[in-house]
Design an enzyme around this catalytic site. Structure first.
Site, PDB file in Angstrom:
ATOM      1  N   ASN A   1      -5.026  22.204   1.375  1.00  0.00           N
ATOM      2  CA  ASN A   1      -5.642  21.739   0.129  1.00  0.00           C
ATOM      3  C   ASN A   1      -6.977  21.099   0.479  1.00  0.00           C
ATOM      4  O   ASN A   1      -7.354  21.035   1.647  1.00  0.00           O
ATOM      5  CB  ASN A   1      -4.742  20.755  -0.638  1.00  0.00           C
ATOM      6  CG  ASN A   1      -4.131  19.665   0.217  1.00  0.00           C
ATOM      7  OD1 ASN A   1      -2.917  19.608   0.422  1.00  0.00           O
ATOM      8  ND2 ASN A   1      -4.964  18.776   0.750  1.00  0.00           N
TER       9      ASN A   1
ATOM     10  N   ASP B   1      -5.134  18.789   4.877  1.00  0.00           N
ATOM     11  CA  ASP B   1      -6.167  17.998   4.188  1.00  0.00           C
ATOM     12  C   ASP B   1      -7.568  18.220   4.754  1.00  0.00           C
ATOM     13  O   ASP B   1      -8.459  17.392   4.534  1.00  0.00           O
ATOM     14  CB  ASP B   1      -5.858  16.499   4.244  1.00  0.00           C
ATOM     15  CG  ASP B   1      -4.683  16.099   3.367  1.00  0.00           C
ATOM     16  OD1 ASP B   1      -4.046  16.985   2.784  1.00  0.00           O
ATOM     17  OD2 ASP B   1      -4.399  14.890   3.281  1.00  0.00           O
TER      18      ASP B   1
ATOM     19  N   HIS C   1       7.457  20.641   5.835  1.00  0.00           N
ATOM     20  CA  HIS C   1       7.252  20.061   4.508  1.00  0.00           C
ATOM     21  C   HIS C   1       7.869  20.841   3.354  1.00  0.00           C
ATOM     22  O   HIS C   1       7.435  20.716   2.200  1.00  0.00           O
ATOM     23  CB  HIS C   1       5.765  19.822   4.243  1.00  0.00           C
ATOM     24  CG  HIS C   1       5.501  18.436   3.717  1.00  0.00           C
ATOM     25  ND1 HIS C   1       4.299  18.054   3.198  1.00  0.00           N
ATOM     26  CD2 HIS C   1       6.309  17.358   3.640  1.00  0.00           C
ATOM     27  CE1 HIS C   1       4.359  16.785   2.825  1.00  0.00           C
ATOM     28  NE2 HIS C   1       5.576  16.349   3.097  1.00  0.00           N
TER      29      HIS C   1
ATOM     30  N   CYS D   1       0.238  19.370  -0.576  1.00  0.00           N
ATOM     31  CA  CYS D   1       0.764  20.000   0.633  1.00  0.00           C
ATOM     32  C   CYS D   1       2.003  20.865   0.457  1.00  0.00           C
ATOM     33  O   CYS D   1       1.970  22.065   0.738  1.00  0.00           O
ATOM     34  CB  CYS D   1       1.023  18.925   1.682  1.00  0.00           C
ATOM     35  SG  CYS D   1       1.719  17.411   0.983  1.00  0.00           S
TER      36      CYS D   1
END
Length: 519
Positions: free
Chosen positions: A286, A37, A139, A76
């Protein structure tokens, strides 16, 4: 003939002996540092007024700054899958078809994850003798079959999910932290993040990176280090020494600590004398999460942020660094994507990409070394199962627009920090396929001034863009969507290794259901 063969064998034996003790023969090391982020505008070299990223700014001075670099998704999990497979999320399966154009990721109640039929970067590098380690957030699935060591990584220190919590271990278990194939504890229990955002996790991730580099260098192994700390994802955290040191609050504290981490990692390469044999790349997964307000990052002059396919959601900070190979102090306006890191890394290692599937990533090395620009390279902006926009050169065409639903917006979920570009930022999904919205990102990086569809500029540009889109869609074979089903029983109740720690929690009955994705 026999004498010639004997001489050849002696030469090869000498070469192997020489290369075992000289790094000049070694395959180049590869370091990919992807933040969580972090926004395009968070780096001093890209205009952040506090100028609190001296190590990243120095990395840019010693390498190539890429201001036109993109994620493959504004969220993500799909972005991470795209980097490691070199393929758009709609191809590798990390997306949802439950509703049209919905962002989805892998919290611990999602059933799916990266599939065995996808070939990940560390799997391919292993064939060339590379050792690989992931440090930070994976993730791509938390069930055992999805974990990093099942997909090519040799070592893992970090977590399969984001560090959300704390939970009560009854309705929801706390997220595990893994050491290789087994859990080493849980966030908030064994790996502490305080309510005020104090944690030593980033320091652990830095120490792990430096130890891995030292160990592989000592063993003369070429290596892949995939460094993916998540301190800039809410809930934010920083260690005590960094708390309160930034003009930007806790988010800035986290950025400063990560910046120092980059400096320490590159410094270790210099100390060991392996800089000329190491390619390093810095980026983010992102755009900055503007929904978090001052707890989120800056996307510079770009529109909106994370979760959207406007520039602020997908354009990323990016720096390539390889002393002796990449000239210092360069700026490349080559359009790039995190998927390109897959193909570039393979080229560096002397490996050909898989030929049995479409690989979306292209090799950036010629552009980085020679300063060339491929003006025909497209960037596709996907949200879930829909291609929302495309960029070619300086032109960007929106085929669909959507920020988020008015229902979510009225709840305070704002991905665009109060901006309002009429007819562009829409709370309903708007289909512009017949007449896409066109912007010139050189004159208008903030996507505020539409090029009218009756102008000569529009008429001259759009046919070429439409032809590229048509070809892309004609060849597109979507992968099986992995983010459609949820089930509370697949959460991290009893991860591998929990029995050794006495930390296995009761697994509730299975109740599979379709996941609900609001954005």
């Amino acid at each position: 003939m026999a004498r010639s063969l004997a001489i050849k064998c002696i030469f090869l034996a000498f070469l192997l002996l020489f290369c075992s003790t000289h790094s000049i023969c070694a395959k180049p090391n590869i370091i990919i540092m992807m933040m969580d982020d972090m926004g395009w505008g968070d780096l001093g070299v890209l205009g952040q007024p506090a100028k609190e990223t001296p190590n990243l700014d120095q990395m840019a001075a010693e390498g190539v700054l890429m201001p036109d670099f993109y994620s493959a998704n504004p969220l993500c999990s799909p972005a991470r899958a795209a980097l490691l497979t070199g393929r758009l999320p709609i191809r590798n399966g990390i997306y949802t078809t439950n509703e049209h154009a919905r962002n989805a990721y892998i919290p611990q109640f999602v059933v799916g994850g990266i599939q065995d039929n996808e070939i990940l970067l560390p799997e391919l590098l292993k064939t060339a003798g590379y050792k690989s380690k992931i440090i930070g957030k994976w993730h791509l699935g938390h069930q055992p079959q999805y974990l990093p060591l099942q997909h090519g990584f040799d070592e893992f220190f970090g977590s399969p999910n984001c560090h959300f919590g704390p939970y009560n271990d009854k309705g929801t278990p706390n997220i595990p932290v893994y050491r290789d194939g087994e859990m080493a504890g849980r966030y908030y229990e064994d790996f502490i993040i305080t309510p005020t955002g104090e944690s030593n996790l980033t320091q652990l991730y830095i120490q792990e990176a430096i130890a891995f580099i030292e160990n592989q260098t000592r063993s003369n192994n070429p290596f892949l280090l995939y460094w993916v700390p998540d301190a800039t994802h809410t809930p934010l955290y920083a260690s005590r020494a960094y708390r309160g040191t930034s003009q930007r609050g806790l988010y800035g504290d986290a950025v400063r600590e990560l910046d120092d981490g980059v400096g320490l990692i590159l410094g270790k390469l210099k100390e060991l004398g392996i800089t000329k044999n190491t390619f390093a790349f810095f980026t983010s997964d992102n755009g900055g999460a503007l929904v978090s307000k001052y707890h989120g990052g800056s996307n510079g002059p770009f529109l909106c942020g994370k979760e959207t396919t406007f520039e602020g959601g997908m354009r990323e900070p990016a720096i390539a660094w390889w002393p002796g190979t990449i000239k210092p102090g360069q700026i490349s306006h080559q359009l790039g994507s995190i998927m390109d890191l897959f193909t570039t890394a393979l080229n560096i290692a002397g490996i050909k990409p898989p030929s049995d599937r479409i690989i979306d990533g292209t090799d950036l090395l010629p552009n980085l070394i020679n300063g060339t620009v491929n003006i025909n390279k497209p960037i596709f902006y996907y949200r879930g199962n829909e291609m929302m926009a495309i960029r070619i050169g300086l032109y960007k065409a929106h085929y669909w627009t959507w920020t988020n639903s008015i229902k979510e917006f009225d709840k305070g979920v704002d991905f665009c920090r109060g901006e309002n570009v009429v007819g562009v930022m829409t709370h309903e999904q708007m289909n512009h396929t017949d007449s896409p919205l066109l912007f010139h990102l050189g004159r208008d990086p903030g996507e505020k001034y539409l090029i009218g569809n009756t102008t000569e500029e529009y008429k001259g540009v759009m046919p070429g863009i439409m032809a590229v889109v048509s070809d892309h869609k004609k060849k597109l074979i979507p992968g099986e969507p992995q983010l459609n089903m949820c089930d509370g029983s697949v959460q991290n109740w009893a991860p591998p290794g929990c029995e050794k720690l006495g930390d296995c929690l009761p697994v509730p009955p299975s109740h599979p259901h379709k996941c609900v994705w609001n954005h």
